[in-house]
Design a protein around this motif. Structure first.
Motif, PDB file in Angstrom:
ATOM      1  N   LEU A  86       0.840  -1.198   0.000  1.00  0.00           N
ATOM      2  CA  LEU A  86       0.000   0.000   0.000  1.00  0.00           C
ATOM      3  C   LEU A  86       0.870   1.241   0.000  1.00  0.00           C
ATOM      4  O   LEU A  86       0.619   2.214  -0.740  1.00  0.00           O
ATOM      5  N   CYS A 103      -7.948  10.043   2.467  1.00  0.00           N
ATOM      6  CA  CYS A 103      -6.698   9.277   2.395  1.00  0.00           C
ATOM      7  C   CYS A 103      -6.029   9.212   3.761  1.00  0.00           C
ATOM      8  O   CYS A 103      -5.645   8.150   4.246  1.00  0.00           O
ATOM      9  N   ALA A 134      -5.939   9.252  -2.545  1.00  0.00           N
ATOM     10  CA  ALA A 134      -4.720   9.803  -3.132  1.00  0.00           C
ATOM     11  C   ALA A 134      -4.958  10.143  -4.594  1.00  0.00           C
ATOM     12  O   ALA A 134      -4.586  11.229  -5.071  1.00  0.00           O
ATOM     13  N   ALA A 186      -7.701   4.736   0.861  1.00  0.00           N
ATOM     14  CA  ALA A 186      -6.452   5.516   0.814  1.00  0.00           C
ATOM     15  C   ALA A 186      -6.040   5.756  -0.625  1.00  0.00           C
ATOM     16  O   ALA A 186      -5.726   6.890  -1.025  1.00  0.00           O
ATOM     17  N   ILE A 187      -6.054   4.679  -1.432  1.00  0.00           N
ATOM     18  CA  ILE A 187      -5.628   4.838  -2.821  1.00  0.00           C
ATOM     19  C   ILE A 187      -6.586   5.744  -3.574  1.00  0.00           C
ATOM     20  O   ILE A 187      -6.163   6.665  -4.314  1.00  0.00           O
ATOM     21  N   SER A 217      -7.321   0.351   2.418  1.00  0.00           N
ATOM     22  CA  SER A 217      -6.397   0.560   1.307  1.00  0.00           C
ATOM     23  C   SER A 217      -7.115   1.203   0.138  1.00  0.00           C
ATOM     24  O   SER A 217      -6.609   2.161  -0.472  1.00  0.00           O
ATOM     25  N   ILE A 250       2.256   1.951  -3.408  1.00  0.00           N
ATOM     26  CA  ILE A 250       1.248   2.508  -4.314  1.00  0.00           C
ATOM     27  C   ILE A 250       1.023   3.988  -4.011  1.00  0.00           C
ATOM     28  O   ILE A 250       1.058   4.852  -4.900  1.00  0.00           O
ATOM     29  N   LEU A 251       0.831   4.277  -2.715  1.00  0.00           N
ATOM     30  CA  LEU A 251       0.591   5.674  -2.335  1.00  0.00           C
ATOM     31  C   LEU A 251       1.758   6.542  -2.751  1.00  0.00           C
ATOM     32  O   LEU A 251       1.595   7.648  -3.277  1.00  0.00           O
ATOM     33  N   ILE A 302       1.293  13.053   0.766  1.00  0.00           N
ATOM     34  CA  ILE A 302       0.942  11.651   0.507  1.00  0.00           C
ATOM     35  C   ILE A 302       2.203  10.789   0.522  1.00  0.00           C
ATOM     36  O   ILE A 302       2.245   9.703   1.102  1.00  0.00           O
ATOM     37  N   ILE A 332       1.733   7.227  -6.453  1.00  0.00           N
ATOM     38  CA  ILE A 332       0.676   8.177  -6.809  1.00  0.00           C
ATOM     39  C   ILE A 332       1.115   9.590  -6.460  1.00  0.00           C
ATOM     40  O   ILE A 332       0.998  10.533  -7.254  1.00  0.00           O
TER      41      ILE A 332
END
Lengths: 100, 596, 535, 89
Positions: free
Chosen positions: A10, D40, D21, D17-18, D14, A13-14, A37, A17
């Motif tokens: 996770l 997020c 974002a 959050a994704i 998740s 991925i964050l 982020i 992004i």
């Protein structure tokens, strides 16, 4: 208990992004949020390790990282305000006095 | 509860961290002294008033706008002097390590520590203090404090009013500026001292955040906001990447030893260096983490491809700040790079570091790109920014030679000595050049070459100093810029020449058999020749172009004194006993770094 | 400190000090200060000349000086101790003179006061004369130091005062000429620097002298003693060629001579005198001191190249002179031509030929300043340098005409003048080595005579009316004058020396032939044996 | 690994959050970006709880959602572009 690997996933991925956003967006405040982020993603990584090892060192790192992130936001916004006061915009595409 | 911490009670604490203690005391003084006043507190129920001295009507003596500058300069001088004490005392006495659990020890026989005060860290703290000192001295004339400033008369014209308000503004922000400078100093010192990556990051951020604000400090100027925004955004993104790299390394160091001990310590039996050395093949997690880690440092030293913000930041901000960016901030980046590359991921003798091809390529691209861009700019501050990029390339070439693993131990020492020595003397001549740009900036604009036209006639001594600084930057013998470049080239060549087949009969055979690191030295030599053009161009416009303005340069006594100081240091650090002292100091630092 | 160190360092520091003093005196006393500084400069220059002569006299004029093997440590007169300057990379202060450098040093100290005298009335005199003193310091440094690094530093340092002399006191096109001069010689010397560095990286460690970090050194005597300095023959050739380019540009030799005419034409008189008199010799000196001494084998294998360069310069210089209408340009090209002879002399590999080349350096160092002094005063008084525009000089300016005549006669190699000795020595040696090929350079020398005689005829004598002559248009009805007393004095000195060394060449020729005998017998013979040639 | 409630919760967090974002990065207006970012951060705080770091979760909510978003909101307010003709299209 969930697998720390998922948390790291996770986090990755964050992070990407955030990274992509920081490069593509032109609004200074959005870029700043993208950086936040990314820093959050880092925290997830640290927490994953702390979970695995049971060592609270990771937690210490996170709390310091959060403090740094918070001060970074404050400093960043102060700088944006100073930019705004002279140029009336904080769009990065429009700030181009120095490109020569 | 036992509050007697072993750390705080230890006599070595103060002794080994004198520069940092000095800076902290300076920060406290800067906060307290200007705020001293006649405030009192009435004890409840009585008429007694106890003076508390903070707040109220401020005393005339302590509210003097000159005081913050004096405090910060004294603090920096003391910090520099106490850093230099290390070299007077000798290595054994002054190597002190502090570990995470508060144990403090002289000589660093143990290995699990997070702060290390030795010749390597101390030479860098000296560089930081000196560079910041010069920036501060320049700022004292750039943003002068006037004791006799008065509020504008209501009947005076608008321009007079604006000027009076500007003077008052300058008076008021003295304290802010000098406080920030001391925070920069503290953060940089932490970077130089730490052998723990997270602590290093904290130091880096402390220094960076203060620098971001300082870049934007002259906020009434149209360009400073833009410069700071760009510098801040690029810097924050790269430090976020760095932190993510650290977290990956943290995961990796834990998983490499079955999650038993995740750590960000470089040293120690389970530190990153040991884990790294134990790694048999390159693990992707380690490689990615390591690469990301270098992004932030690469940004600080303005290496390609993280150099984009540097020219904008240099040309948009005030010249004293640009000088700090070019010297202190760059030295900080290299201090961190050296710690990470050499201590953590340095190759075994005879084997090649995995980062070698990348670094070698980056160094060539960095130096060439910097020089080419500098050739085509008409803005002296941008020109110096690009030259800073080029110099970063030269130093990266030295690091690449170190990573090739071809070099013997003594050659490695020469290479690191060269890097440290270069950063040391850079503080003399690069700061000097920016000081002179500060002088032109006080009366008008320093962001075009025209501000230097005819300087030779307007102010011969300053023009000659500028010319000497340019020659030193170009590396013309016997000035100090030459010596550092020469040591880098020497290190690369003595590392790589052994790799060519000795029996090769012709020069061409030999050249084709030699390790490619050799070509870094050639590219450095070619780039140095290329760079001469734009450095000499400064001399050309100063002496041969007609001046656009007839105004003489401002008096700026502080800057003049500092320029002369820099000039003397530039000349004597290239030749003679003083230069030898500096080289010896750098060698000592290199030995300490390699011994970790 | 020995006398040589005093001789080398005094002008540098005195020149800088006098420049600074002029900057700081209050403007009300500037006028007096200018005179004082001019006298101080002249005084120091004369004293230095005295010191240089004294060094020669004390040591039996160097003719019997020999101790130790050729070129090694201890074979230099007044050799200084090693003083470490940059001990980390092995740069040492080490000076010494031998019969190669002494004539050059003596010549420099002689020419400096004379060139000051000739331009005694220059504008901004204080700076002008201080710069010339600085120039002397740099030149003496080049000839005295035995450390390659310092040699290079001094070599570059000579550019700085000359650059400013051309730039500030030069003719109409001075900026172009100054930049061209600077860029050409600087670029060439960077090639030389690369050569020096390659040599440096092959030097063997010597304790106390080598760099503490790099373990190499720059010391010429030690490098000469080191057997097999560079192992690979190919690399040796590369280094030799790099150095050859550096030195040949300074000399200058065809095809890298193009900076010279511009620099000469635009330079002030004193500047041209020093440029032709001493700076060109730096090229030949450096070639012998560094390239030939360190790489004798390459010198021998490169003899065809040297002959080609020498012949090309000799012939091309003379050929261009024939068609030249500008007086200074003609003298400049004649310098190119004469420098070609030096390469020919070295190429003979005979003691006599090398001594002849050395004497050529010395003789040309006296004659060409005389020629340039004449050109300078011609320009000064008649405001032109065109050869055809002025006729009957002898009528208007008898002294100038006399000096011009003397200088040209000396330059074309008239017997009993200094140039003759050198030319004859070189020709004989050439004949000894190459036989009848000597006819080619000898016939080219006739060209020299031709252009000198032709322009002499057009300038000094020919005139429609023998009582008046033709004045150039640039005079604008000004009355022609003869040269001033200080110009006259300087030219008389130079002319006198020309004749003196024509009659008594042994004064210097003896020490020069000692040096060249040493070079040939101790270094060249060895090199020939290694190459497998029996001499 | 069996699918249990914890894993489902984690998956949910998740996704939030994704999504948050992505929303932050790709929203057209700054205010929408901020709102997505809040989601997020909340989700990340949730993950902290799942990882057994309740204290950190509290800090995350306090610092990020409490102060950081407040400061950002200020920033957005103070640097808003002057209202121009084109804004009403």
């Amino acid at each position: 208990m969930i697998d720390p690997g998922y948390i790291s996933g996770l986090s990755a991925i964050l992070f990407f992004i955030g990274l992509a956003g920081a490069f593509t967006r032109k609004h200074a405040i959005i870029v700043l949020m993208c950086i936040e982020i990314m820093l959050n993603a880092v925290n997830l990584n640290f927490v994953a390790v702390a979970m695995q090892t049971g060592d609270p060192e990771g937690w210490v790192f996170i709390s310091i990282a959060i403090a740094i992130a918070a001060s970074e936001v404050a400093v960043g916004l102060a700088i944006f305000l100073s930019l705004y006061s002279t140029r009336e915009t904080i769009n990065l595409d429009e700030v181009d006095l120095l490109k020569h | 509860m036992n509050i007697e911490s072993p750390l705080l009670a230890h006599p070595l604490l103060v002794e080994s961290l004198r520069p940092e203690m000095t800076i902290i005391v300076g920060i406290l003084l800067l906060i307290i002294v200007p705020n001293l006043g006649n405030a009192t507190v009435r004890i409840p129920m009585t008429q007694f008033r106890i003076p508390v001295f903070l707040g109220g009507e401020r005393f005339r003596a302590t509210s003097d706008p000159l005081i913050p500058g004096v405090i910060s300069m004294f603090t920096l001088i003391l910090a520099m002097a106490s850093s230099l004490m290390t070299f007077v005392e000798g290595a054994a006495l002054s190597t002190v390590c502090i570990s995470a659990n508060g144990a403090i020890q002289q000589g660093c026989t143990g290995s699990d520590y997070i702060l290390r005060s030795d010749a390597f860290s101390r030479i860098f703290t000296s560089i930081f203090s000196f560079a910041l000192l010069i920036g501060t001295a320049a700022m004292i004339n750039r943003m002068p404090a006037r004791v006799d400033a008065k509020a504008p008369h209501p009947d005076s014209s608008d321009s007079l009013k604006a000027r009076a308000i500007h003077i008052l503004l300058n008076n008021r922000r003295q304290g802010d500026f000098h406080l920030l400078i001391l925070f920069v100093a503290l953060g940089m010192n932490i970077v130089a001292l730490s052998t723990n990556l997270f602590l290093l990051f904290v130091g880096l951020e402390l220094a960076s955040l203060a620098i971001y604000v300082l870049v934007a400090f002259m906020k009434e100027e149209t360009t400073s906001g833009e410069a700071a925004t760009k510098y801040f955004l690029t810097g924050s993104v790269s430090s976020a990447v760095t932190l993510y790299g650290m977290s990956l390394l943290y995961i990796w160091s834990g998983s490499a030893s079955d999650y038993a001990s995740a750590t960000l310590n470089l040293t120690g039996p389970q530190g990153l260096a040991a884990t790294w050395a134990a790694m048999e093949t390159l693990e992707p997690l380690a490689a990615i983490g390591f690469g990301m880690l270098l992004v932030g440092f690469g940004f600080k030293v303005s290496a390609v491809p993280f150099h984009f913000a540097a020219p904008d930041a240099y040309s948009g901000t005030s010249s004293p700040m640009a000088s700090i960016l070019a010297t202190a901030s760059k030295a900080m980046g290299f201090a961190a790079l050296l710690r990470v590359l050499v201590v953590m991921a340095g190759p075994e003798l005879g084997s090649q570091a995995f980062w070698l091809p990348v670094l070698g390529l980056l160094s060539v691209v960095t130096m060439t790109w910097g020089n080419l861009a500098a050739l085509s700019t008409e803005n002296p501050k941008r020109m110096l920014a690009y030259s800073s990029v080029a110099h970063a390339g030269y130093l990266l070439a030295a690091l690449a030679a170190l990573g090739s693993g071809l070099a013997s131990e003594s050659t490695n020492e020469v290479l690191i000595t060269a890097i440290v020595f270069h950063l040391l003397v850079l503080a003399f001549f690069k700061s000097g050049a920016f000081l002179i740009l500060t002088m032109t900036e006080i009366r008008g604009d320093s962001s075009s070459m025209e501000s230097l036209y005819g300087l030779g006639r307007r102010d011969p001594i300053i023009a000659v100093s500028m010319f000497v600084f340019m020659l030193a930057l170009a590396g013309v013998p016997p000035l100090s810029g030459f010596l550092s470049k020469f040591l880098v080239i020497d290190g690369i060549i003595s590392a790589s020449t052994g790799s060519g087949s000795i029996s090769a009969a012709g020069a061409m055979d030999w050249l084709s058999s030699v390790h490619w690191v050799f070509w870094l030295a050639v590219s450095m030599a070619l780039n140095s020749a290329l760079s001469l053009f734009y450095y000499l161009r400064v001399g050309q416009v100063m002496f041969f172009e007609k001046s656009k303005s007839i105004l003489p340069l401002p008096d700026a006594p502080m800057i003049r004194i500092t320029v002369i100081l820099c000039l003397i240091l530039t000349v004597i650090s290239g030749l003679g006993p003083f230069s030898q002292t500096l080289v010896d100091m750098a060698t000592m630092a290199a030995q300490h770094l390699l011994k970790v | 400190m020995n006398e040589l160190e005093i001789l080398t360092l005094t002008p540098l520091f005195a020149g800088l000090l006098l420049l600074l003093i002029y900057e700081v005196v209050p403007s009300s006393t500037k006028k007096q200060a200018v005179d004082l500084i001019k006298y101080a400069n002249m005084g120091i220059a004369v004293l230095l000349f005295g010191l240089a002569t004294q060094i020669g006299l004390e040591n039996d004029w160097l003719s019997t000086w020999s101790s130790g093997s050729f070129g090694a440590q201890g074979s230099y007169l007044l050799e200084s101790e090693y003083t470490s300057l940059i001990s980390s990379i092995g740069v040492n202060w080490h000076v010494g003179i031998d019969a190669l450098s002494y004539p050059m040093i003596w010549l420099t100290t002689l020419l400096i006061p004379i060139s000051m005298l000739v331009q005694w009335d220059a504008d901004k005199g204080a700076q002008f004369h201080s710069l010339i003193l600085l120039m002397e310091g740099a030149l003496l440094g080049v000839f005295a130091v035995l450390d390659l690094f310092l040699f290079y530093v001094y070599w570059e340092l000579t550019l700085v005062p000359m650059f400013f002399l051309i730039l500030v006191w030069g003719g109409e096109n001075r900026r172009y000429a100054a930049m061209k001069f600077f860029i050409y010689t600087f670029a060439a010397s960077i090639l030389m620097l690369i050569g020096i560095l390659i040599v440096y990286f092959h030097s063997a460690p010597v304790s106390g002298i080598s760099g503490t970090l790099t373990h190499h050194h720059f010391d010429i005597p030690l490098l000469m003693q080191q057997s097999s300095l560079i192992g690979s023959a190919g690399l040796r050739t590369v280094v030799f060629l790099l150095m050859l380019v550096g030195f040949a540009t300074k000399m200058p030799s065809v095809p890298v001579h193009t900076w010279l005419p511009d620099a000469h034409v635009q330079a002030p008189t004193a500047g041209s005198m020093l440029l032709a008199g001493v700076m060109l010799k730096m090229g030949a000196y450096g070639f012998l001191r560094v390239a030939v001494s360190l790489f004798p084998q390459e010198t021998i294998t490169m003899i065809p190249l040297l002959i080609f360069l020498g012949m090309a310069s000799l012939f091309y210089g003379a050929w261009v002179c024939l068609g030249q209408t500008n007086l200074k340009r003609m003298v400049a090209y004649s310098s190119v031509s004469h420098m070609g002879l030096i390469f020919l002399g070295i190429a003979t590999m005979q003691p006599l030929g090398i001594a002849g080349a050395l004497f050529m350096m010395f003789a040309h160092g006296i004659i060409s300043p005389l020629l340039f002094a004449v050109c300078g005063s011609f320009k000064h008084h008649y405001h032109t340098l065109e050869i055809g525009s002025m006729r009957g000089l002898a009528h208007h300016s008898p002294f100038m005409a006399g000096h011009m005549m003397l200088g040209w006669m000396a330059s074309l190699g008239l017997p009993l003048m200094a140039g003759f000795v050198a030319e004859v020595a070189i020709m004989i040696a050439f004949w000894m080595t190459f036989g009848w090929w000597v006819l080619i350079p000898a016939l080219t020398l006739i060209l020299t005579a031709a252009y000198y005689l032709w322009s002499m005829q057009r300038t000094i004598f020919e005139s429609g009316d023998p009582h008046h002559g033709i004045l150039p248009d640039t005079m604008h009805d000004e009355k022609p004058r003869d040269i001033t007393w200080h110009e006259n004095a300087g030219m008389f000195l130079l002319g006198g020396l020309t004749i003196l060394f024509g009659i008594l060449p042994a004064l210097f020729f003896e020490m020069m032939s000692n040096w060249s005998t040493g070079l040939v017998s101790e270094i060249m013979i060895d090199a020939l044996t290694t190459l497998g040639v029996t001499p | 690994m069996a699918i249990d409630g914890e894993l489902i919760t984690f998956g949910l967090f998740s996704l939030i959050a994704i999504g948050g974002a992505l929303g932050c990065v790709y929203a057209k207006r700054v205010a929408h970006s901020m709102l997505s970012l809040v989601f997020c951060f909340f989700a990340v705080a949730g993950v902290f709880v799942l990882a057994g770091a309740e204290l950190l979760s509290a800090i995350q909510i306090l610092v990020y959602l409490g102060s950081v978003m407040l400061v950002v909101q200020f920033g957005v307010m103070l640097t808003r572009r002057q209202i121009m003709e084109g804004d009403f299209e």
